[in-house]
Design a protein around this motif. Structure first.
Motif, PDB file in Angstrom:
ATOM      1  N   ARG A  64       0.801  -1.223   0.000  1.00 33.69           N
ATOM      2  CA  ARG A  64       0.000   0.000   0.000  1.00 33.69           C
ATOM      3  C   ARG A  64       0.837   1.277   0.000  1.00 33.69           C
ATOM      4  NH1 ARG A  64      -5.541  -1.303   3.478  1.00 33.69           N
ATOM      5  NH2 ARG A  64      -5.811  -3.418   2.639  1.00 33.69           N
ATOM      6  N   GLN A  65       2.132   1.144  -0.189  1.00 34.92           N
ATOM      7  CA  GLN A  65       2.989   2.317  -0.333  1.00 34.92           C
ATOM      8  C   GLN A  65       3.604   2.309  -1.734  1.00 34.92           C
ATOM      9  OE1 GLN A  65       5.783   3.015   2.842  1.00 34.92           O
ATOM     10  NE2 GLN A  65       4.405   2.177   4.398  1.00 34.92           N
ATOM     11  N   VAL A  66       3.852   3.493  -2.256  1.00 38.11           N
ATOM     12  CA  VAL A  66       4.450   3.607  -3.581  1.00 38.11           C
ATOM     13  C   VAL A  66       5.869   3.054  -3.540  1.00 38.11           C
ATOM     14  CG1 VAL A  66       5.270   5.243  -5.317  1.00 38.11           C
ATOM     15  CG2 VAL A  66       3.015   5.543  -4.276  1.00 38.11           C
ATOM     16  N   VAL A  67       6.197   2.182  -4.498  1.00 34.75           N
ATOM     17  CA  VAL A  67       7.552   1.647  -4.598  1.00 34.75           C
ATOM     18  C   VAL A  67       8.499   2.811  -4.894  1.00 34.75           C
ATOM     19  CG1 VAL A  67       9.072   0.076  -5.847  1.00 34.75           C
ATOM     20  CG2 VAL A  67       6.668  -0.551  -5.450  1.00 34.75           C
ATOM     21  N   PRO A  68       9.515   3.043  -4.069  1.00 34.11           N
ATOM     22  CA  PRO A  68      10.415   4.181  -4.289  1.00 34.11           C
ATOM     23  C   PRO A  68      10.966   4.222  -5.711  1.00 34.11           C
ATOM     24  CG  PRO A  68      10.854   3.182  -2.162  1.00 34.11           C
ATOM     25  CD  PRO A  68       9.875   2.282  -2.855  1.00 34.11           C
ATOM     26  N   GLY A  69      10.891   5.385  -6.317  1.00 30.10           N
ATOM     27  CA  GLY A  69      11.361   5.566  -7.686  1.00 30.10           C
ATOM     28  C   GLY A  69      10.305   5.303  -8.734  1.00 30.10           C
ATOM     29  N   THR A  70       9.062   4.984  -8.291  1.00 29.72           N
ATOM     30  CA  THR A  70       7.965   4.708  -9.216  1.00 29.72           C
ATOM     31  C   THR A  70       6.710   5.439  -8.736  1.00 29.72           C
ATOM     32  OG1 THR A  70       6.884   2.799  -8.153  1.00 29.72           O
ATOM     33  CG2 THR A  70       8.927   2.375  -9.349  1.00 29.72           C
ATOM     34  N   SER A  71       5.609   5.221  -9.436  1.00 31.44           N
ATOM     35  CA  SER A  71       4.314   5.754  -8.998  1.00 31.44           C
ATOM     36  C   SER A  71       3.343   4.631  -8.653  1.00 31.44           C
ATOM     37  CB  SER A  71       3.711   6.629 -10.111  1.00 31.44           C
ATOM     38  OG  SER A  71       3.525   5.873 -11.300  1.00 31.44           O
ATOM     39  N   TYR A  72       3.868   3.421  -8.467  1.00 30.00           N
ATOM     40  CA  TYR A  72       3.025   2.236  -8.283  1.00 30.00           C
ATOM     41  C   TYR A  72       2.995   1.814  -6.816  1.00 30.00           C
ATOM     42  CZ  TYR A  72       1.188  -2.498  -8.886  1.00 30.00           C
ATOM     43  OH  TYR A  72       0.427  -3.637  -8.805  1.00 30.00           O
ATOM     44  N   ALA A  73       1.787   1.635  -6.269  1.00 33.96           N
ATOM     45  CA  ALA A  73       1.624   1.156  -4.898  1.00 33.96           C
ATOM     46  C   ALA A  73       1.715  -0.362  -4.868  1.00 33.96           C
ATOM     47  CB  ALA A  73       0.290   1.629  -4.326  1.00 33.96           C
ATOM     48  N   TRP A  74       2.572  -0.884  -4.012  1.00 34.00           N
ATOM     49  CA  TRP A  74       2.821  -2.326  -3.908  1.00 34.00           C
ATOM     50  C   TRP A  74       1.609  -3.044  -3.338  1.00 34.00           C
ATOM     51  CZ3 TRP A  74       5.858  -5.008  -6.600  1.00 34.00           C
ATOM     52  CH2 TRP A  74       6.396  -6.241  -6.195  1.00 34.00           C
ATOM     53  N   HIS A  75       1.424  -4.292  -3.746  1.00 32.07           N
ATOM     54  CA  HIS A  75       0.237  -5.056  -3.369  1.00 32.07           C
ATOM     55  C   HIS A  75       0.304  -5.579  -1.940  1.00 32.07           C
ATOM     56  CE1 HIS A  75       3.124  -7.914  -5.275  1.00 32.07           C
ATOM     57  NE2 HIS A  75       2.826  -8.640  -4.200  1.00 32.07           N
ATOM     58  N   ASP A  76      -0.846  -5.961  -1.421  1.00 32.28           N
ATOM     59  CA  ASP A  76      -0.951  -6.589  -0.104  1.00 32.28           C
ATOM     60  C   ASP A  76      -0.465  -8.036  -0.164  1.00 32.28           C
ATOM     61  OD1 ASP A  76      -2.087  -4.272   0.834  1.00 32.28           O
ATOM     62  OD2 ASP A  76      -4.066  -5.143   1.235  1.00 32.28           O
ATOM     63  N   ALA A  77      -0.079  -8.546   0.992  1.00 32.95           N
ATOM     64  CA  ALA A  77       0.245  -9.965   1.185  1.00 32.95           C
ATOM     65  C   ALA A  77       1.149 -10.527   0.087  1.00 32.95           C
ATOM     66  CB  ALA A  77      -1.036 -10.795   1.272  1.00 32.95           C
ATOM     67  N   PRO A  78       2.349  -9.960  -0.113  1.00 35.94           N
ATOM     68  CA  PRO A  78       3.250 -10.507  -1.130  1.00 35.94           C
ATOM     69  C   PRO A  78       3.618 -11.951  -0.825  1.00 35.94           C
ATOM     70  CG  PRO A  78       4.404  -8.965   0.310  1.00 35.94           C
ATOM     71  CD  PRO A  78       2.958  -8.850   0.632  1.00 35.94           C
TER      72      PRO A  78
END
Length: 383
Positions: A64-78
């Motif tokens: 739920r946080q943006v991957v540093p260096g991108t604009s994409y929020a990482w998914h839950d429960a990797p």
């Protein structure tokens, strides 16, 4: 006598009988605790991770946080993951074990290890737990639900994922491709689960083929055979109940193929199995009940990957949040330990294509919730 006592009493005999069972690739007897190639774990670093000397960790992404260096929020429960070459860099793919909206995401790295982008490669699927890479560069993302599907995805992005029903509908966990025999092994996460293989009609095309199930007795070692599953759709009869004599495995988890052996894990009994594809037999590479002296170092056996050297890296779901190393000469030892996250599990171990970086996730992180997942990278002098 309990199961552990009985099995410990027989381990010496098992070692004597095993001999050179796996002929160069694997172990002569179930692995035992010992000193690993990298020495003991040090104190926890700033990320709460204990590593051997010379190794370092960094956080790649948080749910739920943006991957540093991108604009994409990482998914839950990797969950399950794998790495793929991408030009001068590489891509790490990770599943999301969330009901109905699971899917998978990817992080692309530049040649120097910096993150260049992150994006979704599969969406709106159900509890995508593990999976596996194919030799042609796709990621098989598996649904861990009753009569779940396998989805073939493209880590590079830009190509829609494709459902592969010919690979069977069951409680999927992991896959491992065997390019030598041109087939794919599959595990099933049920207490009475089975071990399968899928033989595509055309290698590289998973739209059609034959699903088979491993047949054998109750022994933990010996010759086995394969029988076609009559109805891969699993309805009305589950695939694991269609073939008389299908060998049962207690909670199938990770799978990894290398050098004629498919290694796979079962969490219900803390075992790492070795299927010898050349001689068509199974044996145990590790069993916590066969640890002769002291406590078993590896429990909560789950995802598995391998290094180019031949070491196996086995993640824990439970235990004390470790990734354990099993060496080709039969030593099992902790490689890393994550502190302060006892309500989580370690998932998705995978090496970068050059073998210099290991990726993995803590599925629920410090919060113990699916929204608290953390994905890490470890660098160091991997052999």
């Amino acid at each position: 006598m309990d199961r552990r006592t009985v099995l410990r009493a027989t381990v010496a005999g098992a070692a004597a009988l095993s001999g050179s069972l796996w002929a160069g690739a694997a172990l002569a007897a179930p692995a035992q605790p010992g000193v690993g190639p990298y020495g003991p774990l040090g104190s926890a670093d700033a990320n709460g991770i204990q590593l051997p000397a010379g190794f370092t960790s960094r956080v790649i992404a948080r749910s739920r946080q943006v991957v540093p260096g991108t604009s994409y929020a990482w998914h839950d429960a990797p969950d399950g993951g794998a790495c793929f070459a991408a030009g001068a860099g590489w891509i790490y793919v990770s599943n999301s074990e969330i009901s109905t909206t699971g899917g998978a995401s990817a992080v692309r790295f530049n040649a120097d290890g910096t993150v260049s982008s992150a994006y979704r490669i599969l969406g709106n699927t159900n509890r995508n737990c593990a999976g596996g890479a194919t030799p042609w560069g796709t990621w098989l993302s598996c649904e861990e639900v009753s009569r779940g599907y396998v989805y073939e995805t493209w880590p590079q992005g830009g190509t829609a994922a494709v459902r592969r029903p010919a690979m069977g509908r069951f409680t999927h966990e992991a896959t491992a491709a065997d390019p030598d025999r041109q087939l794919i092994y599959l595990t099933e996460d049920e207490t009475d689960g089975c071990f399968y293989r899928f033989r595509p009609t055309v290698w590289g095309d998973l739209s059609n083929g034959t699903l088979e199930v491993l047949v054998g007795g109750t022994a933990t070692s010996g010759p086995v055979s394969w029988t076609r599953v009559p109805d891969p759709d699993g309805s009305p009869t589950y695939t694991r109940r269609q073939v008389s004599g299908a060998k049962k495995f207690n909670g199938g988890e990770g799978a990894w193929y290398a050098g004629g052996t498919c290694w796979f894990t079962t969490k219900g009994d803390n075992r790492v199995w070795a299927y010898d594809a050349v001689n068509q037999r199974i044996d145990l590479a590790y069993d916590d009940s066969l640890v002769v002296t002291g406590p078993a170092p590896l429990t909560g056996v789950d995802n598995i990957t391998g290094s180019a050297y031949g070491d196996l890296y086995v993640a824990e779901d439970g235990g004390n949040m470790e990734i354990n190393l099993i060496t080709p000469d039969g030593v099992v030892t902790p490689f890393l330990r994550v502190n302060g996250q006892s309500a989580s599990e370690i998932t998705g171990p995978a090496f970068s294509p050059d073998g210099s970086r290991l990726y993995f996730s803590s599925q629920r992180g410090t919060s113990g919730a699916s929204s608290g997942g953390i994905t890490y990278e470890v660098r160091g002098p991997f052999r």
